[in-house]
Design an enzyme around this catalytic site. Sequence first.
Site, PDB file in Angstrom:
ATOM      1  N   MET A  41       0.962  -1.182   0.103  1.00 44.35           N
ATOM      2  CA  MET A  41      -0.101  -0.114  -0.228  1.00 44.35           C
ATOM      3  C   MET A  41       0.909   1.281   0.070  1.00 44.35           C
ATOM      4  SD  MET A  41      -2.936  -1.087   2.750  1.00 44.35           S
ATOM      5  CE  MET A  41      -3.836   0.315   2.379  1.00 44.35           C
ATOM      6  N   SER A  42       0.963   2.077  -0.958  1.00 45.14           N
ATOM      7  CA  SER A  42       1.849   3.125  -1.144  1.00 45.14           C
ATOM      8  C   SER A  42       1.060   4.472  -0.768  1.00 45.14           C
ATOM      9  CB  SER A  42       2.074   3.325  -2.738  1.00 45.14           C
ATOM     10  OG  SER A  42       1.016   3.760  -3.525  1.00 45.14           O
ATOM     11  N   GLY A  43      -0.367   4.144  -0.595  1.00 46.85           N
ATOM     12  CA  GLY A  43      -1.246   5.438  -0.094  1.00 46.85           C
ATOM     13  C   GLY A  43      -1.967   6.218  -1.210  1.00 46.85           C
ATOM     14  N   VAL A  45      -4.584   5.741  -5.045  1.00 48.70           N
ATOM     15  CA  VAL A  45      -5.809   5.095  -5.097  1.00 48.70           C
ATOM     16  C   VAL A  45      -5.638   3.567  -5.479  1.00 48.70           C
ATOM     17  CG1 VAL A  45      -6.127   6.044  -7.425  1.00 48.70           C
ATOM     18  CG2 VAL A  45      -8.064   5.283  -6.198  1.00 48.70           C
ATOM     19  N   SER A  47      -3.223   0.995  -5.108  1.00 49.28           N
ATOM     20  CA  SER A  47      -2.953   0.130  -4.132  1.00 49.28           C
ATOM     21  C   SER A  47      -3.922   0.092  -3.070  1.00 49.28           C
ATOM     22  CB  SER A  47      -1.284   0.485  -3.505  1.00 49.28           C
ATOM     23  OG  SER A  47      -1.516   1.722  -2.929  1.00 49.28           O
ATOM     24  N   CYS A 134      13.580   0.533  -8.244  1.00 46.73           N
ATOM     25  CA  CYS A 134      12.864   0.606  -6.885  1.00 46.73           C
ATOM     26  C   CYS A 134      11.907  -0.780  -7.224  1.00 46.73           C
ATOM     27  CB  CYS A 134      12.022   1.690  -6.738  1.00 46.73           C
ATOM     28  SG  CYS A 134      11.074   1.675  -5.208  1.00 46.73           S
ATOM     29  N   GLY A 158      -0.547  -2.627  -6.910  1.00 40.40           N
ATOM     30  CA  GLY A 158      -1.544  -1.860  -7.750  1.00 40.40           C
ATOM     31  C   GLY A 158      -1.072  -1.657  -8.986  1.00 40.40           C
ATOM     32  N   CYS A 230       9.465   9.956  -7.239  1.00 36.55           N
ATOM     33  CA  CYS A 230       8.872  10.317  -5.909  1.00 36.55           C
ATOM     34  C   CYS A 230      10.171  11.376  -4.784  1.00 36.55           C
ATOM     35  CB  CYS A 230       8.588   9.137  -5.397  1.00 36.55           C
ATOM     36  SG  CYS A 230       9.999   7.848  -4.929  1.00 36.55           S
TER      37      CYS A 230
END
Length: 399
Positions: A41-43, A45, A47, A134, A158, A230
């Site tokens: 969960m990256s934060g 929508v 994931s 990454c 995601g 990022c």
Amino acid sequence: MTLAEDICPVPNIARPDMDAAVQAARAAVGLPVGSRVVAAMSGGVDSTVVAALLHKAGFDVVGVTLQLYDHGAALKKKGACCAGQDIHDARLAAEMLGIPHYVLDYESRFRDAVIDQFADSYLAGQTPVPCIRCNQTVKFRDLLDVARDLGAEAMATGHYVRRSVVGDRAQMRKAIDHSRDQSYFLFATTAQQLDYLRFPLADLEKPQVRGVAAELGLRIAAKPDSQDICFVPNGDYRTLIDKLRPQGREAGEIVHMDGRVLGGHAGITDYTIGQRRGLNVAVGEPLFVTRLDPVKRHVIVGPREALLTASLTLDETNWLGDEPSIGAAAEGGAPVLARVRSTRPPSPARLSLIDGAVTVTFASGEEGVAPGQACALYDPADPDRLLGGGFIKTTAAIA
């Protein structure tokens, strides 16, 4: 998030569509209901919807979020994956879903494997792709180990890509929404990793994903997608490189490929292959950066036709095709579709093995091929199937 909805509208989604999305997620996992699945969960929508769909499908979902860099300065930066706000959003989503959630501090690993490599590549005259690094290291190597330690039978992300099993082997294929397909960024995923990974969004388009989020009441339904690298504030990667590798800010010469010195530059890290703007030289014809020589600190320029590449060699290769290895495929002269940029369609090419190096020779010239970039390979007989690829080591121009 109501104000954001005007910027990023959330479509309505009917209940049958929700049921279909849940069924698609269950089919993508391919494990008995109740199996433990780690959701990365990256934060964002995508994931978050993955975690929600898997939870709704009856799996034992554990959410994991990676803190990848010092997010103190990024709290105000929208669309910065794995920054402070994103960690907060992932935690809130997990709490709402009622699933366990862990935040892992991977800052040092990320710095060593991604940020330092990013800076070193520019210093060497290359054009890196940090998102691939990454995925290749921190996410699909280190995080998979954590998922196994948590007792999960699979890890879901995601990414917009499809995983299908043919016989006893998993294949990676493009997502149904080709405009969102991320297979190029996942070329380095090994067969062993692909056996463990799951991609529940393969059958959904982005508006549907946002609709699912809205139907489930997730506050990130209208959250903007990440746009920049990022860890690079405001997209200004040169400032970061100057800070990490100040030796890249050494002056040098801009040299025409015919040998003429046309001017000077303030640092080789300001330039990438194919660049036209910002050269500050005038010879009566458009000039492009055709090559970088970090040893001599030369920026070599020439006409646009000089960018046409006949072939390239690959380093750090990965293979998901039917042959035992990419070397075996190259020895057999396997035809491929080669994709040298994420925004460019694949081009017909052929593999060969020259002096031990896996070589990709294009059927016609390919423009703007840069060392350090990735070259993803697809099957000409089945263009949606990713065969693997590698990082571009050297290029040979069309004479």
